[in-house]
Design an enzyme around this catalytic site. Structure first.
Site, mmCIF file in Angstrom:
data_model
loop_
_atom_site.group_PDB
_atom_site.id
_atom_site.type_symbol
_atom_site.label_atom_id
_atom_site.label_comp_id
_atom_site.label_asym_id
_atom_site.label_seq_id
_atom_site.Cartn_x
_atom_site.Cartn_y
_atom_site.Cartn_z
ATOM 1 N N HIS A 12 0.871 -1.198 0.000
ATOM 2 C CA HIS A 12 0.000 0.000 0.000
ATOM 3 C C HIS A 12 0.899 1.237 0.000
ATOM 4 O O HIS A 12 1.463 1.608 1.029
ATOM 5 C CB HIS A 12 -0.902 -0.010 1.246
ATOM 6 N N HIS A 14 1.511 5.378 -1.676
ATOM 7 C CA HIS A 14 1.097 6.542 -2.463
ATOM 8 C C HIS A 14 2.332 7.120 -3.140
ATOM 9 O O HIS A 14 3.233 7.614 -2.477
ATOM 10 C CB HIS A 14 0.435 7.591 -1.564
HETATM 11 C C1 NCD Z 1 -3.492 8.975 2.237
HETATM 12 C C2 NCD Z 1 -3.049 10.008 1.206
HETATM 13 O O1 NCD Z 1 -2.453 11.012 1.599
HETATM 14 O O2 NCD Z 1 -3.260 9.794 0.013
HETATM 15 N N1 NCD Z 1 -3.535 9.625 3.520
HETATM 16 C C3 NCD Z 1 -3.453 9.011 4.720
HETATM 17 O O3 NCD Z 1 -3.604 9.692 5.730
HETATM 18 N N2 NCD Z 1 -3.227 7.718 4.826
HETATM 19 C C4 NCD Z 1 -4.791 8.380 1.829
HETATM 20 C C5 NCD Z 1 -5.167 7.160 2.635
HETATM 21 O O4 NCD Z 1 -4.616 6.078 2.441
HETATM 22 O O5 NCD Z 1 -6.038 7.278 3.490
HETATM 23 ZN ZN ZN Z 2 -3.326 5.024 1.712
#
Ligand code: NCD
Ligand code: ZN
Length: 337
Positions: A12, A14
């Site tokens: 997981h 980003h």
């Molecule tokens: C994530 C993001 O910044 O895209 N933020 C987070 O607080 N985890 C999105 C997510 O996975 O909830």
């Molecule tokens: Zn996330």
């Protein structure tokens, strides 16, 4: 002392886009053999065309590394034809309740109105990845969402569901109840509680969704990870934001951990006498659950201190300035043909 990990995976992540992508993606690809790339861009990755474009951008940003990006689509009301066309290119589809977190406005408002999509995903064996939070009181959101997980797992018993970034004992209960439910857990939720975020001076760099919970939740997650629960995988939820979006009123949610994950986890597992279990948590469980064949790599960590840099580009990592007793000292890719 050293430890060697085979093909670590981060289930997981980003990666974002543009400059941010070019800064953060190599940091993950330098240590990990693969990872699940989240689709919550603006606009979200919810067409095959956007998926192909984003896959190309991720591949360009990780060029030269033995790294497999496992791509996801942003959940919406997809037709069977769209799902069939996307299936070879994705590891699963990520469902966000609308407004639950960063860039989730295009998410689902009424989950049970999407049963026809879940049914198609089940019949095509496309995994469903879920951000499991209601719009209730912030500390109760995941616990309340467990009823939705139960609904999905019961109604679609062959749909493979991943509860993303679990933070509560309640979610661990759901894991035990259903064969078709697995979970990712972040590194930060194994070490921090709400006290670290707001118990003393407020630390925006530890603010994320779902918010860190109570010590008993953290301890239950850690116990499950250390025993290598077979259905729990590392999914860091490494979520970079520029420093001016974190150190401000209206701080964005997300903890950036990508470059410190393996040293942090080696330290944590070592302190609990469980270094021999790290391999399963950071790779084997994910390979089994998603039936993956990632690039073959070996990553060596040594008990040589790492000082966490103050920033990477304009992103501040978790625990900037602190020392971790372990560091990554060698990464080898083994080419098989
Ligand atoms: C994530 C993001 O910044 O895209 N933020 C987070 O607080 N985890 C999105 C997510 O996975 O909830
Ligand atoms: Zn996330």
């Amino acid at each position: 002392m050293t430890i060697t990990l085979r093909s670590p995976l981060d289930m997981h992540i980003h990666f974002r886009q543009d400059n941010m992508l070019r800064v953060v993606a190599p940091l993950t690809a330098a240590h990990f053999a693969g990872g699940v790339v989240m689709p919550n861009l603006i606009p979200p990755v919810n067409t095959l065309e956007a998926l192909h474009r984003y896959t190309g951008e991720v591949n360009a940003a990780t060029y030269g590394y033995a790294f497999a990006p496992y791509m996801t689509l942003f959940f919406r009301d997809y037709s069977r034809e769209e799902l069939e066309a996307a299936k070879p290119h994705i590891i699963g589809i990520k469902l966000y309740p609308a407004g639950a977190t960063t860039n989730s406005e295009a998410g689902v408002r009424e989950i049970s109105a999407m049963d026809h999509v879940f049914a198609e995903m089940e019949s095509l064996d496309i995994p469903l990845l879920v951000h499991g939070e209601t719009h209730g009181f912030v500390m109760d959101r995941e616990r309340e969402f467990c009823e939705v997980y139960r609904y999905l797992a019961r109604t679609f018993p062959r749909l493979r569901i991943t509860m993303e970034h679990i933070t509560t004992r309640d979610a661990l209960d759901v894991l035990e109840e259903f064969d078709n439910v697995a979970a990712t857990v972040t590194a930060h939720h194994l070490v921090i509680t709400l006290d670290d975020v707001v118990g003393g001076l407020m630390n925006p760099h530890l603010f994320c969704k779902p918010i860190a919970k109570r010590p008993e939740d953290r301890d239950a997650l850690l116990a499950a990870a250390l025993q290598v629960h077979p259905k729990i995988m590392l999914g860091s939820d490494s979520a970079p934001h520029p420093v001016d979006k974190k150190e401000c009123p209206g701080c964005a949610a997300g903890v950036f951990t990508a470059p410190i994950l393996l040293p942090l986890l080696a330290d944590l597992f070592e302190r609990h006498g469980a270094l021999d279990k790290l391999q399963q948590f950071v790779s084997d469980n994910a390979i089994r659950h998603y039936r993956l064949t990632p690039p073959s790599t070996t990553v060596t960590l040594e008990r040589t201190p790492m000082t966490i840099p103050p920033s990477y580009g304009d992103v501040v990592p978790m625990w900037a300035g602190r020392q971790l007793p372990w560091s990554v000292t060698n990464v080898e890719a083994h080419h098989t043909s």
